[in-house]
Motif scaffolding. Structure first.
Motif, PDB file in Angstrom:
ATOM      1  N   THR A 167      42.525  41.955  26.317  1.00  0.00           N
ATOM      2  CA  THR A 167      41.400  41.523  27.028  1.00  0.00           C
ATOM      3  C   THR A 167      40.336  42.232  26.264  1.00  0.00           C
ATOM      4  N   ASP A 168      39.196  41.230  26.215  1.00  0.00           N
ATOM      5  CA  ASP A 168      37.823  41.564  25.583  1.00  0.00           C
ATOM      6  C   ASP A 168      37.013  42.290  26.652  1.00  0.00           C
ATOM      7  N   GLU A 169      37.089  43.407  26.928  1.00  0.00           N
ATOM      8  CA  GLU A 169      36.379  44.116  28.134  1.00  0.00           C
ATOM      9  C   GLU A 169      34.857  43.864  27.975  1.00  0.00           C
ATOM     10  N   THR A 170      34.392  44.004  26.836  1.00  0.00           N
ATOM     11  CA  THR A 170      32.902  43.859  26.593  1.00  0.00           C
ATOM     12  C   THR A 170      32.270  42.656  27.199  1.00  0.00           C
ATOM     13  N   ASP A 197      42.292  39.126  41.080  1.00  0.00           N
ATOM     14  CA  ASP A 197      43.575  39.360  40.590  1.00  0.00           C
ATOM     15  C   ASP A 197      43.685  39.413  39.001  1.00  0.00           C
ATOM     16  N   THR A 198      42.853  38.804  38.388  1.00  0.00           N
ATOM     17  CA  THR A 198      42.600  38.783  36.874  1.00  0.00           C
ATOM     18  C   THR A 198      42.370  40.120  36.628  1.00  0.00           C
ATOM     19  N   ILE A 199      41.521  41.038  37.244  1.00  0.00           N
ATOM     20  CA  ILE A 199      41.069  42.232  37.124  1.00  0.00           C
ATOM     21  C   ILE A 199      42.476  43.209  37.109  1.00  0.00           C
ATOM     22  N   LYS A 200      43.014  42.806  38.173  1.00  0.00           N
ATOM     23  CA  LYS A 200      44.296  43.691  38.592  1.00  0.00           C
ATOM     24  C   LYS A 200      45.315  43.396  37.313  1.00  0.00           C
ATOM     25  N   MET A 240      35.836  47.948  38.366  1.00  0.00           N
ATOM     26  CA  MET A 240      35.371  46.511  38.142  1.00  0.00           C
ATOM     27  C   MET A 240      35.873  45.854  39.604  1.00  0.00           C
ATOM     28  N   LEU A 241      36.752  46.494  40.234  1.00  0.00           N
ATOM     29  CA  LEU A 241      36.922  45.877  41.648  1.00  0.00           C
ATOM     30  C   LEU A 241      36.218  46.303  42.501  1.00  0.00           C
ATOM     31  N   ALA A 242      35.320  47.442  42.348  1.00  0.00           N
ATOM     32  CA  ALA A 242      34.312  47.931  42.934  1.00  0.00           C
ATOM     33  C   ALA A 242      32.871  47.251  42.871  1.00  0.00           C
ATOM     34  N   LEU A 243      32.669  46.812  41.562  1.00  0.00           N
ATOM     35  CA  LEU A 243      31.583  45.817  41.324  1.00  0.00           C
ATOM     36  C   LEU A 243      31.912  44.573  41.932  1.00  0.00           C
ATOM     37  N   GLU A 285      44.693  42.226  34.169  1.00  0.00           N
ATOM     38  CA  GLU A 285      44.391  42.676  32.850  1.00  0.00           C
ATOM     39  C   GLU A 285      43.784  44.015  32.661  1.00  0.00           C
ATOM     40  N   MET A 286      43.363  44.623  33.553  1.00  0.00           N
ATOM     41  CA  MET A 286      43.012  45.992  33.485  1.00  0.00           C
ATOM     42  C   MET A 286      43.855  46.946  34.212  1.00  0.00           C
ATOM     43  N   SER A 287      43.516  48.254  33.704  1.00  0.00           N
ATOM     44  CA  SER A 287      44.056  49.323  34.643  1.00  0.00           C
ATOM     45  C   SER A 287      43.333  50.788  34.778  1.00  0.00           C
TER      46      SER A 287
END
Length: 319
Positions: A185-188, A219-222, A233-236, A224-226
């Motif tokens: 994932t490109d987090e930037t 769902d993508t955040i869940k 990110m979910l809070a945002l 792709e990220m941890s």
């Protein structure tokens, strides 16, 4: 103007300073009088009372309150007397002090304050602590989460309500390319879009994203990220979708389960009572089928409950 605390008409800082002094003078303390004054004035008006108290009695009103009051009641009173920037700075310092860091507090504050509030926070933090907020965030956190916090602190968010349809489409495609569509994932890319765009625009991006991928951005955040980065990110996303629902959920979590997270309960009520407490209460009712007022009443007691309930405000249908 969706707050429960509004400017007091006919405000007179001299009267208030005198009444507060009388409430604390001699034996015993008149807590009801203190609650009455503190919860019917805005923060701006309270700052004026502090100034007058100092010039009239050569005493710090905050120090006097600290010595007269106790427990969480004292925490609320003190929090109400600090400027919003100083109050947030204190919360941030507390979240990073000692062993471990309370990442939930860091993201709650940095994700939900306006650019001006973030500048005031950074300034207040710098004046109260040995190091800058940016340096402390960097030394206490790491990785993508650290990058996100530092980006939010830059306070570069567009604060208009303008939705650029082409850009929203472009952003949605960019997020897809940075996440679902590639190995890793490109987090930037996510950080840039989530920290720079206005919230109305972000809501449009989330819609575009769903149309493009048939998947919610959450769902993508869940997927792709941890860890803390995923939590932040979910809070945002939750805040961008509905500030009131975000804070209603936070308030519920502070009081549900064993024990009360008093610090969070106090922080949210103090920081939102002049902003959107009316909307938060409506969302709370909608989400949990019970008024925030009655929830607080069942959870805490004494003068601590009294002052919180006054800040929360009672609606006609709760009487």
């Amino acid at each position: 103007a969706r707050g429960t605390i509004k400017p007091c008409p006919g405000f007179n800082a001299y009267h208030d300073a005198e009444n507060l002094r009388n409430a604390m003078k001699g034996l015993g303390t008149n807590e009801d009088e203190i609650i009455e004054i503190l919860t019917t004035r805005t923060n701006f008006q309270r700052q004026k009372i502090i100034e007058v108290f100092k010039s009239s009695y050569d005493q710090s009103l905050i120090d006097e309150l600290r010595s007269e009051l106790g427990g969480y009641f004292k925490s609320v009173a003190e929090g109400l007397m600090l400027t919003p920037g100083k109050f947030d700075a204190k919360e941030m310092a507390n979240a990073m002090e000692g062993a471990g860091t309370d990442e939930h507090v860091l993201i709650e504050v940095l994700a939900t304050r306006t650019n001006k509030q973030l500048w005031e926070l950074a300034e207040a933090y710098q004046s109260e602590n040995a190091s800058s907020l940016k340096d402390d965030l960097k030394s206490e956190n790491s990785g993508d989460f650290e990058e996100l916090l530092v980006s939010l602190l830059k306070a570069k968010r567009d604060e208009s309500y303008y939705v650029d349809e082409d850009l929203a489409n472009q952003d949605a495609k960019g997020l897809f390319a940075a996440g679902e569509d590639k190995w890793g994932t490109d987090e930037t890319t996510f950080i840039k879009v989530f920290c720079r765009r206005n919230f109305a625009h972000l809501r449009r991006v989330f819609e575009e994203y769903y149309q493009l991928t048939n998947k919610d951005i959450e769902d993508t955040i869940k997927d792709e990220m941890s860890g803390t980065f995923q939590m932040a990110m979910l809070a945002l996303v939750q805040y961008a979708k509905s500030p009131a629902a975000y804070f209603a959920t936070k308030l519920y979590e502070s009081m549900s389960g064993a024990g009360t997270d008093d610090r969070s309960l106090i922080r949210i009520i103090i920081s939102r009572c002049e902003v959107d407490m009316i909307d938060i209460k409506a969302e709370f009712m909608r989400l949990y089928g019970k008024s925030l007022y009655s929830y607080i009443q069942d959870d805490v007691g004494g003068d601590y409950a009294k002052i919180l309930l006054r800040l929360c405000g009672m609606d006609e249908d709760e009487e």
